[in-house]
Design a protein around this motif. Sequence first.
Motif, PDB file in Angstrom:
ATOM      1  N   GLY A 255       7.102  12.954  -3.527  1.00 54.36           N
ATOM      2  CA  GLY A 255       6.052  11.942  -3.669  1.00 54.36           C
ATOM      3  C   GLY A 255       4.977  12.110  -2.616  1.00 54.36           C
ATOM      4  O   GLY A 255       5.246  12.535  -1.501  1.00 54.36           O
ATOM      5  N   ASN A 270      -3.041  12.376   2.068  1.00 59.85           N
ATOM      6  CA  ASN A 270      -1.735  12.974   1.931  1.00 59.85           C
ATOM      7  C   ASN A 270      -1.693  14.201   2.838  1.00 59.85           C
ATOM      8  O   ASN A 270      -2.649  14.949   2.899  1.00 59.85           O
ATOM      9  CB  ASN A 270      -1.618  13.406   0.463  1.00 59.85           C
ATOM     10  CG  ASN A 270      -0.236  13.870   0.084  1.00 59.85           C
ATOM     11  OD1 ASN A 270       0.557  14.243   0.926  1.00 59.85           O
ATOM     12  ND2 ASN A 270       0.031  13.853  -1.197  1.00 59.85           N
ATOM     13  N   ARG A 274      -3.105  17.074  -2.679  1.00 58.38           N
ATOM     14  CA  ARG A 274      -3.433  15.870  -3.438  1.00 58.38           C
ATOM     15  C   ARG A 274      -2.610  15.771  -4.727  1.00 58.38           C
ATOM     16  O   ARG A 274      -2.367  14.692  -5.254  1.00 58.38           O
ATOM     17  CB  ARG A 274      -4.937  15.916  -3.770  1.00 58.38           C
ATOM     18  CG  ARG A 274      -5.429  14.945  -4.822  1.00 58.38           C
ATOM     19  CD  ARG A 274      -5.411  13.541  -4.258  1.00 58.38           C
ATOM     20  NE  ARG A 274      -5.692  12.512  -5.237  1.00 58.38           N
ATOM     21  CZ  ARG A 274      -4.804  12.014  -6.077  1.00 58.38           C
ATOM     22  NH1 ARG A 274      -3.592  12.502  -6.126  1.00 58.38           N
ATOM     23  NH2 ARG A 274      -5.125  11.025  -6.866  1.00 58.38           N
ATOM     24  N   THR A 275      -2.182  16.925  -5.242  1.00 59.20           N
ATOM     25  CA  THR A 275      -1.490  16.932  -6.529  1.00 59.20           C
ATOM     26  C   THR A 275      -0.019  16.517  -6.408  1.00 59.20           C
ATOM     27  O   THR A 275       0.665  16.380  -7.417  1.00 59.20           O
ATOM     28  CB  THR A 275      -1.542  18.336  -7.170  1.00 59.20           C
ATOM     29  OG1 THR A 275      -1.000  19.262  -6.234  1.00 59.20           O
ATOM     30  CG2 THR A 275      -2.949  18.746  -7.502  1.00 59.20           C
ATOM     31  N   THR A 277       2.504  14.134  -6.410  1.00 56.52           N
ATOM     32  CA  THR A 277       2.561  12.712  -6.749  1.00 56.52           C
ATOM     33  C   THR A 277       3.918  12.291  -7.325  1.00 56.52           C
ATOM     34  O   THR A 277       4.007  11.282  -8.023  1.00 56.52           O
ATOM     35  CB  THR A 277       1.439  12.346  -7.757  1.00 56.52           C
ATOM     36  OG1 THR A 277       1.476  13.293  -8.828  1.00 56.52           O
ATOM     37  CG2 THR A 277       0.080  12.383  -7.109  1.00 56.52           C
ATOM     38  N   ASP A 279       5.772  13.436  -9.647  1.00 58.97           N
ATOM     39  CA  ASP A 279       5.974  13.479 -11.110  1.00 58.97           C
ATOM     40  C   ASP A 279       7.354  14.028 -11.482  1.00 58.97           C
ATOM     41  O   ASP A 279       8.039  13.490 -12.337  1.00 58.97           O
ATOM     42  CB  ASP A 279       4.902  14.356 -11.771  1.00 58.97           C
ATOM     43  CG  ASP A 279       3.501  13.975 -11.340  1.00 58.97           C
ATOM     44  OD1 ASP A 279       3.208  12.773 -11.298  1.00 58.97           O
ATOM     45  OD2 ASP A 279       2.708  14.881 -11.035  1.00 58.97           O
ATOM     46  N   HIS A 516      -3.741   2.632  -7.621  1.00 59.85           N
ATOM     47  CA  HIS A 516      -3.084   3.387  -6.545  1.00 59.85           C
ATOM     48  C   HIS A 516      -3.178   2.624  -5.221  1.00 59.85           C
ATOM     49  O   HIS A 516      -2.175   2.446  -4.509  1.00 59.85           O
ATOM     50  CB  HIS A 516      -3.741   4.770  -6.432  1.00 59.85           C
ATOM     51  CG  HIS A 516      -3.006   5.723  -5.538  1.00 59.85           C
ATOM     52  ND1 HIS A 516      -3.090   7.077  -5.674  1.00 59.85           N
ATOM     53  CD2 HIS A 516      -2.177   5.524  -4.488  1.00 59.85           C
ATOM     54  CE1 HIS A 516      -2.337   7.672  -4.757  1.00 59.85           C
ATOM     55  NE2 HIS A 516      -1.779   6.742  -4.016  1.00 59.85           N
ATOM     56  N   ARG A 564      -4.809  11.340 -13.361  1.00 60.46           N
ATOM     57  CA  ARG A 564      -4.703  10.510 -12.158  1.00 60.46           C
ATOM     58  C   ARG A 564      -4.002   9.184 -12.482  1.00 60.46           C
ATOM     59  O   ARG A 564      -3.227   8.670 -11.672  1.00 60.46           O
ATOM     60  CB  ARG A 564      -6.081  10.257 -11.558  1.00 60.46           C
ATOM     61  CG  ARG A 564      -6.799  11.508 -11.075  1.00 60.46           C
ATOM     62  CD  ARG A 564      -6.224  12.059  -9.777  1.00 60.46           C
ATOM     63  NE  ARG A 564      -6.845  13.316  -9.398  1.00 60.46           N
ATOM     64  CZ  ARG A 564      -6.219  14.493  -9.334  1.00 60.46           C
ATOM     65  NH1 ARG A 564      -4.937  14.599  -9.612  1.00 60.46           N
ATOM     66  NH2 ARG A 564      -6.861  15.578  -8.976  1.00 60.46           N
ATOM     67  N   GLU A 567      -0.341   9.830 -12.807  1.00 53.57           N
ATOM     68  CA  GLU A 567       0.214  10.077 -11.468  1.00 53.57           C
ATOM     69  C   GLU A 567       0.515   8.754 -10.767  1.00 53.57           C
ATOM     70  O   GLU A 567       1.541   8.599 -10.104  1.00 53.57           O
ATOM     71  CB  GLU A 567      -0.783  10.869 -10.611  1.00 53.57           C
ATOM     72  CG  GLU A 567      -0.891  12.337 -10.987  1.00 53.57           C
ATOM     73  CD  GLU A 567      -1.981  13.069 -10.204  1.00 53.57           C
ATOM     74  OE1 GLU A 567      -1.994  14.298 -10.234  1.00 53.57           O
ATOM     75  OE2 GLU A 567      -2.833  12.406  -9.561  1.00 53.57           O
ATOM     76  N   ASP A 568      -0.394   7.804 -10.921  1.00 55.47           N
ATOM     77  CA  ASP A 568      -0.179   6.481 -10.297  1.00 55.47           C
ATOM     78  C   ASP A 568       1.092   5.833 -10.817  1.00 55.47           C
ATOM     79  O   ASP A 568       1.828   5.186 -10.072  1.00 55.47           O
ATOM     80  CB  ASP A 568      -1.352   5.547 -10.613  1.00 55.47           C
ATOM     81  CG  ASP A 568      -2.590   5.876  -9.814  1.00 55.47           C
ATOM     82  OD1 ASP A 568      -2.525   6.791  -8.972  1.00 55.47           O
ATOM     83  OD2 ASP A 568      -3.608   5.208 -10.030  1.00 55.47           O
ATOM     84  N   LEU A 571       3.877   7.358  -9.098  1.00 57.04           N
ATOM     85  CA  LEU A 571       3.981   6.854  -7.726  1.00 57.04           C
ATOM     86  C   LEU A 571       4.597   5.458  -7.684  1.00 57.04           C
ATOM     87  O   LEU A 571       5.369   5.127  -6.781  1.00 57.04           O
ATOM     88  CB  LEU A 571       2.596   6.825  -7.068  1.00 57.04           C
ATOM     89  CG  LEU A 571       1.988   8.188  -6.748  1.00 57.04           C
ATOM     90  CD1 LEU A 571       0.537   8.046  -6.306  1.00 57.04           C
ATOM     91  CD2 LEU A 571       2.782   8.904  -5.664  1.00 57.04           C
TER      92      LEU A 571
END
Lengths: 651, 98
Positions: A255, A270, A274-275, A277, A279, A516, A564, A567-568, A571
């Motif tokens: 994460g 981060n 940035r990628t 997340t 997943d 986010h 994005r 991704e949230d 997260l």
Amino acid sequence: MSTWHDYLKEQGYAPDWPYPIRFEQEQEIDADVLVIGGGIAGCWAAISAARQGLSVVLVEKGDTIRSGAGGPGCDHWCNAPANPLSNVDPDEWAEHMAERPYCNGIGVQIQCREDWDTLLEMEQMGGKIRDTDDEYVGAIGRDEKTKLMLSPRYGWTHSYLPGAGKENAFIKSDKNEDIRTNVVIRVWGYTFKPALKKECKRLGVRIFDRVMATGLLTEKGDHGARVVGAMGFNNRTGEFMIFKSKSTILATAGGGSIWMLNTELGGYSNMMSRTTTGDGTVMAWKAGAELTKMEGTGVTRIATGHKHKWYTGAGDASYENVPIVDANGKVLPYPIQGWVDAGAMVPAPEVEQAIREGVLKGEYALPFYGDFPSMPDVERRATWNLMLGEESTTKIIIDTFNKAGYDESRDLLQSYKFIEGSSLPQWREPGYGGGLIVDWNLKTTLDGLYAAGTQMFSPEDHSYAAATGRYAGRKAADYAREVGESKISREQVDREKARVYAPVKRSGGMEWKELHAGIARAMQYYVSEFKTESLLNMGLDALQKIEEESVPLLFALDPHKLMRSLEDISLLTYAKIIIHASLARKASSFPLGLQRIDYPAVDPPEWKKFLTIKLENGKVKTGELPLTFWGNMKKKYEAHNKDYTGVYSGK
Amino acid sequence: MSKEKVIAIPNIATPNNPVTFDPDICNGCNHCVEVCQIDVYIPHPEKGKPPIVLHPEECWYCGCCVSDCPRPGAIEFKWALQHRGYWKNKATGEVHQI
């Protein structure tokens, strides 16, 4: 001109989305082995499976050429005790490394046995691992015969982390204190990712760049059943992707920015890419895989938009051998990560306190600087051009500084360490090692599903990603050879499609950044430095409310924003798992960064164990594993790798 | 007084210029668009022109677009003001910011 508003001003209208839009359309792909995540671990997994003659598909959210935390480069090959210059036995060194609490003995053993092989294979692929251009002749640690460049890191001991086991115990206790371990090798990491992508292509790996995997496919769509592929979508076109596979390797890392989002410096929120997340972790969790160490968190370190960006000494990664001086040139007692202190990065608390008091008394004048000019020329070049130049995200830094007139032989580089102080305690990161539980095949608790690199619990560095990726690739290939075809569940696909495309069906509501930042703020309030059952439950309630009230408002105007948004949601789930795991550990822990006000005893003996966590029948179920659940590392490794053939010798 | 047309536009994402292009050197090959793992860029609608920086606030300043650019000088890397580091000439004490 290059900005969007330049274009708008010139043309009078916004540019069209440059890629064809294919929301809801489907593409179905079959593979023996599916690898999700094309960083160092994922690429190596794909290569290793493809070398066994299987059909391999690699799915990557960015472009494999430079994606992942190691995409722009990587600095140290941290655990290569089987290299020809090593002064330690790989198995003994592995055991030594595994003394650190809550580490991953399986991964460490694999790394210690195979890391040198990964470097030799890196060289075969075109990556640079030796000073073949004789740029650093005379540098300490450079071996004349092999032209390998050793790093001072782990010079005498396994670790510079305070409280992390025995200090300086491994070699330094021997009669000759000059003998070093020689397990860490400096590499030209900037050359690595393009070489890996090239090798993937050469071997016929089918690479799907710009595809975000969103969910795993399980046999009959059942929770906890064998994993038979994955789903996702192209983040440029929106096309839905269905990957059918016999075995699947997750290599998407853990994460990312869960406690922090600087809405205008999103990529800076981060320490890793940035990628990153969560997943992969979340899709495995939803499929029923078991995780551990999810309660481990810590205060965020460097590379966030709230602080200085990069390596300016005093605890930063590749700043080897650079003395830290005060504004008047007085040398500080801070470790220099060099030959004299065996690569130590972090001072003892009393040293840090002494510097702080020295500042307050006027003994040390701020700001502090990295004193590059005082270094011998070859050492300075090795640190500036090789260590910093090849480390992830720092090549551009040295290039840009030099272009702007900085001369490392003349100029002191400002350090931000004591000016900025520590991060606030609520600026945390989960990058302290929560992840998937694996066995000696790097198989997760689900059949057909393997994990590599930072996807596993307690991961280590880039070289660990390489060694475990390569290992997972061959084990997943073995499994793929044994199992038959399996049918995917249409219902599972339809359910995922409905979830994935929900945000593009709305044209207003809440955009991803607000969601986010809202998740991050809830984590700051309730899952911060101080934890109690009541606070943690308030955190769960807050996230539940976000899930029920805000997630249904998410809207995305294009496939990128859809990525994005999803991704949230990853997260959010990741954050909930952290809270559940924190609730389950009813004790405080130093190595896990967990301070329970209601259970203040720190690492009491009865809590020295891994806590496991998974979803079962829609409920969170926790369990436990002994701290060394992997057994005898050498014996287990050998029992599972009787057919290991070493460095690749095929075409 | 400028005759330039003024358009109504929301505040733009800040910082919005992680890189700038030299249109005389850039030939619009879009290699930077491909190496960026974030998709900070989109290709320019007109072939041969430098790409458009669409998502500047997502940039993690890894610099691959600049380091890998096949036409050196086409892209200039720019940190936001708050991230520009300082250095000091050891002999003269003169302080500089990038």
